[in-house]
Design an enzyme around this catalytic site. Sequence first.
Site, PDB file in Angstrom:
ATOM      1  N   ASN A   9       0.871  -1.181   0.000  1.00  0.00           N
ATOM      2  CA  ASN A   9       0.000   0.000   0.000  1.00  0.00           C
ATOM      3  C   ASN A   9       0.908   1.230   0.000  1.00  0.00           C
ATOM      4  O   ASN A   9       1.479   1.578   1.027  1.00  0.00           O
ATOM      5  CB  ASN A   9      -0.888  -0.043   1.254  1.00  0.00           C
ATOM      6  CG  ASN A   9      -1.701   1.227   1.440  1.00  0.00           C
ATOM      7  OD1 ASN A   9      -1.785   2.064   0.548  1.00  0.00           O
ATOM      8  ND2 ASN A   9      -2.297   1.365   2.620  1.00  0.00           N
ATOM      9  N   TRP A  10       1.015   1.858  -1.156  1.00  0.00           N
ATOM     10  CA  TRP A  10       1.936   3.000  -1.270  1.00  0.00           C
ATOM     11  C   TRP A  10       1.391   4.267  -0.640  1.00  0.00           C
ATOM     12  O   TRP A  10       2.092   5.262  -0.519  1.00  0.00           O
ATOM     13  CB  TRP A  10       2.250   3.272  -2.749  1.00  0.00           C
ATOM     14  CG  TRP A  10       3.012   2.202  -3.439  1.00  0.00           C
ATOM     15  CD1 TRP A  10       3.276   0.933  -2.996  1.00  0.00           C
ATOM     16  CD2 TRP A  10       3.618   2.306  -4.740  1.00  0.00           C
ATOM     17  NE1 TRP A  10       4.001   0.249  -3.934  1.00  0.00           N
ATOM     18  CE2 TRP A  10       4.219   1.067  -5.010  1.00  0.00           C
ATOM     19  CE3 TRP A  10       3.687   3.316  -5.696  1.00  0.00           C
ATOM     20  CZ2 TRP A  10       4.906   0.812  -6.202  1.00  0.00           C
ATOM     21  CZ3 TRP A  10       4.360   3.074  -6.880  1.00  0.00           C
ATOM     22  CH2 TRP A  10       4.974   1.829  -7.131  1.00  0.00           C
ATOM     23  N   LYS A  11       0.109   4.260  -0.313  1.00  0.00           N
ATOM     24  CA  LYS A  11      -0.560   5.447   0.232  1.00  0.00           C
ATOM     25  C   LYS A  11      -0.339   6.647  -0.702  1.00  0.00           C
ATOM     26  O   LYS A  11      -0.216   6.445  -1.907  1.00  0.00           O
ATOM     27  CB  LYS A  11      -0.075   5.723   1.667  1.00  0.00           C
ATOM     28  CG  LYS A  11      -0.164   4.461   2.526  1.00  0.00           C
ATOM     29  CD  LYS A  11      -0.031   4.701   3.991  1.00  0.00           C
ATOM     30  CE  LYS A  11      -0.173   3.373   4.725  1.00  0.00           C
ATOM     31  NZ  LYS A  11      -0.173   3.515   6.175  1.00  0.00           N
ATOM     32  N   HIS A  94      -9.524   1.166   4.792  1.00  0.00           N
ATOM     33  CA  HIS A  94      -8.251   1.359   5.497  1.00  0.00           C
ATOM     34  C   HIS A  94      -8.487   2.324   6.666  1.00  0.00           C
ATOM     35  O   HIS A  94      -9.319   3.234   6.564  1.00  0.00           O
ATOM     36  CB  HIS A  94      -7.199   1.921   4.539  1.00  0.00           C
ATOM     37  CG  HIS A  94      -5.836   1.948   5.154  1.00  0.00           C
ATOM     38  ND1 HIS A  94      -5.440   2.946   6.011  1.00  0.00           N
ATOM     39  CD2 HIS A  94      -4.803   1.076   5.065  1.00  0.00           C
ATOM     40  CE1 HIS A  94      -4.201   2.681   6.418  1.00  0.00           C
ATOM     41  NE2 HIS A  94      -3.793   1.556   5.862  1.00  0.00           N
ATOM     42  N   GLU A  96      -6.937   4.792   7.678  1.00  0.00           N
ATOM     43  CA  GLU A  96      -6.780   6.216   7.324  1.00  0.00           C
ATOM     44  C   GLU A  96      -8.039   6.735   6.644  1.00  0.00           C
ATOM     45  O   GLU A  96      -8.401   7.905   6.791  1.00  0.00           O
ATOM     46  CB  GLU A  96      -5.525   6.399   6.458  1.00  0.00           C
ATOM     47  CG  GLU A  96      -4.263   6.234   7.308  1.00  0.00           C
ATOM     48  CD  GLU A  96      -3.071   5.645   6.587  1.00  0.00           C
ATOM     49  OE1 GLU A  96      -3.036   5.653   5.346  1.00  0.00           O
ATOM     50  OE2 GLU A  96      -2.159   5.152   7.289  1.00  0.00           O
ATOM     51  N   GLU A 166      -5.367  -4.812  10.750  1.00  0.00           N
ATOM     52  CA  GLU A 166      -4.357  -3.786  10.964  1.00  0.00           C
ATOM     53  C   GLU A 166      -4.688  -2.994  12.218  1.00  0.00           C
ATOM     54  O   GLU A 166      -5.496  -2.059  12.175  1.00  0.00           O
ATOM     55  CB  GLU A 166      -4.327  -2.823   9.776  1.00  0.00           C
ATOM     56  CG  GLU A 166      -4.031  -3.479   8.455  1.00  0.00           C
ATOM     57  CD  GLU A 166      -3.471  -2.470   7.453  1.00  0.00           C
ATOM     58  OE1 GLU A 166      -2.378  -2.707   6.941  1.00  0.00           O
ATOM     59  OE2 GLU A 166      -4.126  -1.438   7.223  1.00  0.00           O
ATOM     60  N   GLY A 172       2.317   2.492  10.729  1.00  0.00           N
ATOM     61  CA  GLY A 172       3.251   3.603  10.547  1.00  0.00           C
ATOM     62  C   GLY A 172       3.946   4.044  11.828  1.00  0.00           C
ATOM     63  O   GLY A 172       4.544   5.114  11.875  1.00  0.00           O
ATOM     64  N   SER A 213       3.395  -1.848  10.456  1.00  0.00           N
ATOM     65  CA  SER A 213       4.840  -1.882  10.703  1.00  0.00           C
ATOM     66  C   SER A 213       5.501  -3.224  10.375  1.00  0.00           C
ATOM     67  O   SER A 213       6.411  -3.667  11.082  1.00  0.00           O
ATOM     68  CB  SER A 213       5.151  -1.449  12.141  1.00  0.00           C
ATOM     69  OG  SER A 213       4.684  -0.124  12.359  1.00  0.00           O
ATOM     70  N   GLY A 234       2.755  -1.083   4.326  1.00  0.00           N
ATOM     71  CA  GLY A 234       2.701   0.332   3.969  1.00  0.00           C
ATOM     72  C   GLY A 234       4.091   0.861   3.672  1.00  0.00           C
ATOM     73  O   GLY A 234       4.660   0.606   2.609  1.00  0.00           O
TER      74      GLY A 234
HETATM   75  P1  PGA Z   1       2.745   0.463   7.643  1.00  0.00           P
HETATM   76  O1  PGA Z   1       1.256   0.636   7.067  1.00  0.00           O
HETATM   77  O2  PGA Z   1       3.294  -0.802   7.065  1.00  0.00           O
HETATM   78  O3  PGA Z   1       3.478   1.690   7.159  1.00  0.00           O
HETATM   79  O4  PGA Z   1       2.630   0.413   9.118  1.00  0.00           O
HETATM   80  C1  PGA Z   1       0.415  -0.472   6.882  1.00  0.00           C
HETATM   81  C2  PGA Z   1      -0.853  -0.009   6.247  1.00  0.00           C
HETATM   82  O5  PGA Z   1      -1.311   1.107   6.538  1.00  0.00           O
HETATM   83  O6  PGA Z   1      -1.455  -0.730   5.438  1.00  0.00           O
END
Ligand code: PGA
Length: 253
Positions: A9-11, A94, A96, A166, A172, A213, A234
């Site tokens: 997931n590149w966001k 997600h 976010e 998650e 993150g 993470s 991520g």
């Molecule tokens: P992260 O994000 O690996 O940077 O913790 C995971 C995600 O949001 O899917």
Amino acid sequence: MRISLVAGNWKMNKTIAEARELVFKMSSPLREIQGVEKVLCPPFMSLLPVSALLEGSGIGLGAQNMHWEEKGAFTGEVSPLMLKEFCQYVILGHSERRTYFGETDEIVNRKLRAAQAFDLTPIVCVGETLEQYEAKQTSEVVARQISLGLKDVDPAFAPRIVVAYEPVWAIGTGKASSAENANRVHAQVVRPALSELYGNETAQAIRILYGGSVTASNAAEYFGQTDIDGALVGGTSLKTEDFVAITKAAARP
Ligand code: PGA
């Protein structure tokens, strides 16, 4: 046997030029890895150019979100019909999206049913916040997200759904959940909630990914667990060598 899946997931990262460069670097080492389903989820802008680079590579392409309607007066949105041309997967719900854009379980459910209608494989994210974790509400929160977000789908489509557990406190932050804790949630909360909706056989077939993470150094611990069927990655999905290493660790030849 569930086939493992690793999705990046590149966001909201990478311009089109940068996305092309990253895919150019990653795609050959990734395509060499067998025994794992591989998916890249760049921002909308890069889906078209990246789809051209991935053609024939065996690496799937996913969007990070979508609207549930096929078309119409929804300024700024992207529809499943549009994604369908380039993507095979879509990330839904997600944290976010839930936190910053007000997505509710009801919205996630509409999007999930749109994914079904347009033949996109959904990667549905669930997970508790730090506050809920500390209040020991993980089971209750995750079970509710699943029962509301994943209801009313066709029994024939259900096995294609991918769930990503998650914990919000692990996203993150560098504070990954322990593999044992994640596996416990997968086996004792997520799968039983899926079983409740779709029956045990389908629940056993659904892949449950861990996200939060995940790095090249902790990935193998997760994939050694009974109910962790891959990862949603991520930050580390933007680092070629590390993402390749995570994907290798998930492979079950
Ligand atoms: P992260 O994000 O690996 O940077 O913790 C995971 C995600 O949001 O899917």
